[in-house]
Motif scaffolding. Structure first.
Motif, mmCIF file in Angstrom:
data_model
loop_
_atom_site.group_PDB
_atom_site.id
_atom_site.type_symbol
_atom_site.label_atom_id
_atom_site.label_comp_id
_atom_site.label_asym_id
_atom_site.label_seq_id
_atom_site.Cartn_x
_atom_site.Cartn_y
_atom_site.Cartn_z
ATOM 1 N N UNK A 1 -16.897 -11.817 -12.994
ATOM 2 C CA UNK A 1 -17.254 -12.058 -12.508
ATOM 3 C C UNK A 1 -18.312 -13.447 -11.609
ATOM 4 N N UNK A 2 -17.884 -13.661 -11.281
ATOM 5 C CA UNK A 2 -18.604 -15.976 -10.483
ATOM 6 C C UNK A 2 -19.452 -15.228 -9.630
ATOM 7 N N UNK A 3 -21.029 -15.841 -9.740
ATOM 8 C CA UNK A 3 -21.976 -15.357 -8.899
ATOM 9 C C UNK A 3 -21.375 -17.309 -7.612
ATOM 10 N N UNK A 4 -21.326 -16.344 -6.550
ATOM 11 C CA UNK A 4 -20.707 -17.654 -5.647
ATOM 12 C C UNK A 4 -22.385 -18.453 -5.061
ATOM 13 N N UNK A 5 -23.306 -18.269 -5.401
ATOM 14 C CA UNK A 5 -24.774 -18.912 -4.870
ATOM 15 C C UNK A 5 -25.682 -19.895 -5.531
ATOM 16 N N UNK A 6 -26.495 -20.998 -5.361
ATOM 17 C CA UNK A 6 -27.034 -22.191 -5.257
ATOM 18 C C UNK A 6 -28.557 -22.251 -6.462
ATOM 19 N N UNK A 7 -28.829 -20.260 -6.432
ATOM 20 C CA UNK A 7 -29.975 -20.547 -7.352
ATOM 21 C C UNK A 7 -31.104 -20.692 -6.191
ATOM 22 N N UNK A 8 -31.443 -20.264 -4.886
ATOM 23 C CA UNK A 8 -32.569 -20.140 -3.996
ATOM 24 C C UNK A 8 -32.415 -19.484 -3.908
ATOM 25 N N UNK A 9 -34.545 -19.091 -3.752
ATOM 26 C CA UNK A 9 -35.310 -18.079 -3.727
ATOM 27 C C UNK A 9 -36.093 -18.426 -2.588
ATOM 28 N N UNK A 10 -36.045 -17.949 -1.519
ATOM 29 C CA UNK A 10 -36.334 -17.395 0.462
ATOM 30 C C UNK A 10 -36.798 -16.635 0.826
ATOM 31 N N UNK A 11 -38.167 -16.249 1.073
ATOM 32 C CA UNK A 11 -38.401 -15.374 1.683
ATOM 33 C C UNK A 11 -37.862 -14.489 2.849
ATOM 34 N N UNK B 1 -21.063 -20.804 -12.529
ATOM 35 C CA UNK B 1 -20.879 -21.579 -10.774
ATOM 36 C C UNK B 1 -20.055 -23.223 -10.855
ATOM 37 N N UNK B 2 -21.009 -23.813 -11.916
ATOM 38 C CA UNK B 2 -20.982 -24.974 -11.851
ATOM 39 C C UNK B 2 -19.865 -25.709 -12.908
ATOM 40 N N UNK B 3 -20.045 -25.103 -13.749
ATOM 41 C CA UNK B 3 -18.955 -24.954 -14.617
ATOM 42 C C UNK B 3 -17.415 -24.946 -13.991
ATOM 43 N N UNK B 4 -17.458 -24.321 -13.369
ATOM 44 C CA UNK B 4 -15.923 -23.785 -12.296
ATOM 45 C C UNK B 4 -15.321 -24.762 -11.042
ATOM 46 N N UNK B 5 -16.589 -25.180 -10.392
ATOM 47 C CA UNK B 5 -16.639 -26.365 -9.143
ATOM 48 C C UNK B 5 -17.884 -26.851 -9.316
ATOM 49 N N UNK B 6 -17.869 -28.213 -10.651
ATOM 50 C CA UNK B 6 -18.559 -29.151 -10.249
ATOM 51 C C UNK B 6 -19.571 -29.785 -9.744
ATOM 52 N N UNK B 7 -18.271 -29.954 -8.082
ATOM 53 C CA UNK B 7 -18.338 -30.619 -6.556
ATOM 54 C C UNK B 7 -18.793 -29.731 -5.906
ATOM 55 N N UNK B 8 -19.191 -28.454 -6.569
ATOM 56 C CA UNK B 8 -19.758 -27.443 -4.890
ATOM 57 C C UNK B 8 -20.807 -28.499 -4.483
ATOM 58 N N UNK B 9 -20.843 -27.742 -3.272
ATOM 59 C CA UNK B 9 -21.817 -28.632 -2.276
ATOM 60 C C UNK B 9 -22.936 -27.619 -1.624
ATOM 61 N N UNK B 10 -24.314 -27.694 -2.241
ATOM 62 C CA UNK B 10 -24.979 -27.105 -1.946
ATOM 63 C C UNK B 10 -25.984 -27.499 -0.238
ATOM 64 N N UNK B 11 -25.717 -26.889 0.537
ATOM 65 C CA UNK B 11 -26.298 -27.300 2.226
ATOM 66 C C UNK B 11 -27.708 -27.104 2.232
ATOM 67 N N UNK B 12 -28.448 -27.861 2.117
ATOM 68 C CA UNK B 12 -29.982 -27.076 2.824
ATOM 69 C C UNK B 12 -30.494 -26.586 3.799
ATOM 70 N N UNK B 13 -31.287 -25.437 3.383
ATOM 71 C CA UNK B 13 -31.745 -24.151 4.268
ATOM 72 C C UNK B 13 -31.971 -24.116 5.695
ATOM 73 N N UNK B 14 -33.031 -25.623 5.657
ATOM 74 C CA UNK B 14 -32.836 -25.772 7.762
ATOM 75 C C UNK B 14 -31.989 -26.464 8.119
ATOM 76 N N UNK B 15 -31.401 -27.075 7.119
ATOM 77 C CA UNK B 15 -30.563 -27.971 8.297
ATOM 78 C C UNK B 15 -29.274 -27.291 8.611
ATOM 79 N N UNK B 16 -28.889 -26.426 8.140
ATOM 80 C CA UNK B 16 -28.151 -24.910 8.019
ATOM 81 C C UNK B 16 -28.401 -24.226 9.032
ATOM 82 N N UNK B 17 -29.562 -23.688 9.153
ATOM 83 C CA UNK B 17 -30.478 -22.477 9.787
ATOM 84 C C UNK B 17 -30.154 -23.544 11.107
#
Length: 321
Positions: free
Chosen positions: A229-239, A277-293
């Protein structure tokens, strides 16, 4: 794709169309997805359940890759009806895998970070021992395990991805089993009280839907496979309380918050390890939480302004069964 009229599926359709994918076929029984999500999009829609073998075969007959998103979501819903969750999430996935074998198609299977459950180590690495805490989590672990076993036993090209708290436009908030961010956003936009289960200090690896759909599209187009299995997330942690603070800044006013009892089966903290994830998808984009919200708030705000007293007829083509 399965579940293409749902939140992630409909956003994925838009991503694939932007990439000029020539043919997109959706199978969905509209139990959670809506025709409105696909309105005006040039996709072929099969109004059917993934439990219907004939309908599934018809939908995937020309498929090069199948993105399997259809599921019965929600931990609380699985507590209310474990058998239904198992039937859709496990038996349904088996039917898709069998159809993929017959069609010779690559398969991307959507799993969930809920499989980590009671394992409290952070970040969550894919090689950790799963400790699912709910029937929903068990069903997603079974689904991904079946997919990976098909890769081993039948040489089926498979990628199993674990979603972590995906959010964004088109995510429904109007039901008892809605995810946390759409519930918070809809309450904030409408000036209602925000209900927080527990103390609000629980953390999540929130992932904007656009990041998810870009990775899914890339996986399908490049026929990416992996032996686990492959995690599809970017390692952020927000309460949850931090999410509320960001919403207050975006909306420009204080929000009314009510704390209620914690829910059975909920995980306290979640954060993805991203190495695979970064090995399989090195160009994957993390969008900032505030702008995404902010983009999500804007979508809900626009939606509130639309007059829905006389809904328009859906302008999508439904394939005959």
């Amino acid at each position: 794709m399965t579940g293409g009229a749902g939140f992630i599926g409909a956003n994925l359709c838009q991503t694939l169309l932007a990439l000029k994918v020539p043919e997109i076929v959706v199978i969905d029984d509209f139990s959670t997805g809506t025709f409105e999500n696909l309105e005006g999009l040039p996709v072929e829609i099969h109004d059917a359940s993934i439990l219907d073998r004939v309908a599934v075969d018809k939908a995937v007959t020309r498929a090069d890759s199948i993105i399997h998103l259809a599921a019965r979501p929600s931990v609380p819903r699985s507590l209310a009806d474990p058998l239904a969750s198992n039937e859709v999430n496990v038996s349904g996935t088996l039917k898709i895998l069998e159809a993929a074998r017959r069609a010779g198609a690559h398969v991307v299977v959507a799993s969930s970070s809920s499989v980590y459950g009671g394992n409290r180590r952070l970040p969550k690495r894919e090689d950790m021992l799963p400790r699912p805490l709910s029937p929903y989590a068990v069903s997603k672990l079974a689904a991904e395990s079946y997919a990976l076993s098909y890769a081993t036993c039948f040489d089926l090209p498979v990628l199993a991805v674990r979603f972590f708290n995906v959010f964004g436009p088109m995510q429904s908030a109007g039901h008892a089993y809605a995810a946390v961010i759409p519930r918070f956003v809809e309450a904030a936009v409408n000036g209602h009280k925000i209900q927080v289960h527990g103390d609000g200090q629980q953390t999540r690896d929130f992932t904007y839907v656009r990041s998810v759909t870009e990775i899914l599209a890339d996986a399908a187009l490049r026929r990416i496979v992996h032996n686990g299995p492959v995690n599809l997330a970017f390692g952020t942690r927000t309460s949850l309380l931090t999410v509320i603070s960001l919403l207050e800044r975006i909306i420009g006013r204080r929000l009314d918050v009510e704390h209620v009892a914690s829910r059975p089966g909920d995980v306290r903290d979640s954060q993805a390890d991203t190495k695979i994830l970064r090995t399989l998808f090195p160009a994957a984009t993390l969008y900032g939480l505030e702008s995404a919200l902010a983009a999500t708030v804007q979508w809900y705000t626009n939606r509130q302004s639309v007059d829905r007293e006389v809904p328009a007829e859906p302008s999508v083509q439904i394939a005959s069964r």
